[in-house]
Design a protein around this motif. Sequence first.
Motif, mmCIF file in Angstrom:
data_model
loop_
_atom_site.group_PDB
_atom_site.id
_atom_site.type_symbol
_atom_site.label_atom_id
_atom_site.label_comp_id
_atom_site.label_asym_id
_atom_site.label_seq_id
_atom_site.Cartn_x
_atom_site.Cartn_y
_atom_site.Cartn_z
ATOM 1 N N UNK A 285 0.857 -1.184 -0.023
ATOM 2 C CA UNK A 285 0.033 0.090 -0.099
ATOM 3 C C UNK A 285 0.867 1.186 0.074
ATOM 4 N N UNK A 286 2.096 1.228 0.323
ATOM 5 C CA UNK A 286 2.902 2.132 0.109
ATOM 6 C C UNK A 286 3.199 2.657 -1.052
ATOM 7 N N UNK A 287 2.816 1.881 -2.293
ATOM 8 C CA UNK A 287 3.210 2.353 -3.470
ATOM 9 C C UNK A 287 1.899 2.367 -4.244
ATOM 10 N N UNK A 288 0.817 2.673 -3.622
ATOM 11 C CA UNK A 288 -0.331 2.844 -4.359
ATOM 12 C C UNK A 288 -1.555 1.721 -3.875
ATOM 13 N N UNK A 289 -2.784 2.277 -3.966
ATOM 14 C CA UNK A 289 -3.898 1.540 -3.537
ATOM 15 C C UNK A 289 -4.017 0.020 -4.430
ATOM 16 N N UNK A 290 -3.444 0.208 -5.646
ATOM 17 C CA UNK A 290 -3.800 -1.164 -6.533
ATOM 18 C C UNK A 290 -3.027 -2.252 -6.059
ATOM 19 N N UNK A 291 -1.958 -1.923 -5.223
ATOM 20 C CA UNK A 291 -0.933 -2.914 -4.871
ATOM 21 C C UNK A 291 -1.082 -3.207 -3.448
ATOM 22 N N UNK A 292 -2.039 -3.231 -2.857
ATOM 23 C CA UNK A 292 -2.425 -3.490 -1.324
ATOM 24 C C UNK A 292 -1.982 -4.772 -1.009
ATOM 25 N N UNK A 293 -2.155 -5.704 -2.123
ATOM 26 C CA UNK A 293 -2.009 -7.148 -1.575
ATOM 27 C C UNK A 293 -0.388 -7.466 -1.965
ATOM 28 N N UNK A 294 0.426 -6.814 -1.860
ATOM 29 C CA UNK A 294 2.038 -7.147 -2.251
ATOM 30 C C UNK A 294 2.917 -6.447 -1.237
ATOM 31 N N UNK A 295 4.015 -7.350 -1.267
ATOM 32 C CA UNK A 295 5.266 -6.812 -0.246
ATOM 33 C C UNK A 295 6.180 -6.369 -1.121
ATOM 34 N N UNK A 296 7.209 -5.515 -0.659
ATOM 35 C CA UNK A 296 8.348 -5.005 -1.282
ATOM 36 C C UNK A 296 9.595 -5.587 -0.349
ATOM 37 N N UNK A 297 10.494 -6.415 -0.782
ATOM 38 C CA UNK A 297 11.865 -6.559 -0.065
ATOM 39 C C UNK A 297 12.916 -5.923 -0.829
ATOM 40 N N UNK A 298 13.683 -5.282 -0.140
ATOM 41 C CA UNK A 298 15.001 -4.421 -0.790
ATOM 42 C C UNK A 298 16.224 -5.123 -0.522
ATOM 43 N N UNK A 299 16.929 -5.596 -1.358
ATOM 44 C CA UNK A 299 18.180 -6.292 -1.123
ATOM 45 C C UNK A 299 19.250 -5.243 -0.582
ATOM 46 N N UNK A 300 19.039 -4.482 0.342
ATOM 47 C CA UNK A 300 20.010 -3.513 0.893
ATOM 48 C C UNK A 300 20.679 -3.677 2.257
#
Length: 364
Positions: free
Chosen positions: A333-348
């Motif tokens: 949801x941090x990246x927009x309402x159409x992506x509320x069912x996703x996760x982002x994992x950063x390789x950092x």
Amino acid sequence: MTTGFVPPPYPYERLGELKAIAGRLDGGPIDLSIGTPCDPAPPEVIAALAAPGLAEGYPASIGTPALRAAAAGWISRRLGATVDADTELAACVGTKEFVASAPQYLRLRTPAKDTVLYPAISYPTYEMGAILAGVRAVPYQQLAEISDADAGRALCLWVNSPNNPTGEIWDLAEAAGWGRERDVPVLSDECYAEFSYGRPAGTILNSGTAGVLALHSLSKRDNFAGARIGFYAGDAELVHYLREVRKHAGLMPPGPVQHAASVALADDRHIEVQRERYWRRMQRLCQVLAAVGLPAKMPDGAFYLWLEAPDGDAWGAARMLAERTGIVASPGEFYGPVSTGYLRVAAVAPDDRIELAARRVGLT
């Protein structure tokens, strides 16, 4: 009492619960939420910050001739496009401030227009820049779905390739053509251009400079995020306008940083090492995620894993991931309402921290 604009909570400041859950594990949390580099900048770049005579006077708002020449040379060498360093390129104080401020300056230039078009799944600052400018923020998923009415009101169209958060690589020539047909400036955020896998890096400038700007950052390419330096290049009239208005706003990258940036842009060896690091880390993270029932695919670009949460419950998946592995991820949801069912994992995170997550799920 009249209430004006109230800033929403900054997305990554909403992760306190996840960090607390991950912090209960021995060794603490592994924060893969924000895409902040963790590896060292090249030593010669750091050394260049201490060069004498660079801190006393006001730095050039548009960038020193050396910086602009280095940036133009990098665009030619790495991206295969040509820009004039004197008329089609200028520096900025990191690219986030450019993303956030460009709409207000474009509104001053064209007050009859009042809309910013931006990707529906994207870095939140595209939308926030429109909000801060007091104009409409209109998301799109495909160029073809943008209405003629919205295009007619558009100050600009944002594109981002490789995309944050999805890693998707876009057809930038198509976006440039769309904007030229409709007289809408296309602003192409290309801060992950060097992190394209299996294909050459590209830029919207490959189709010419008319009506477009490419925005580039040294934060990711050179692990130089703390220095806050980037540049924009493209349409000479747009570059000239933004150069002049930004001078009045006092937007000047520090002199030592400009010098160090010119050193960084002249060298390509370190980026090859960094690209391999991110690829290796993402492969290992895919194994960790699979071990807890969160399968992820390797991206086409950038250094993020974008994965669907079971049953569409991103916050639930993020809590489980924090409990099992100590990884703190960003809900979609941090990246927009159409992506509320996703996760982002950063390789950092450094390799040893990712290996700690792997051991927690029984991988060796």
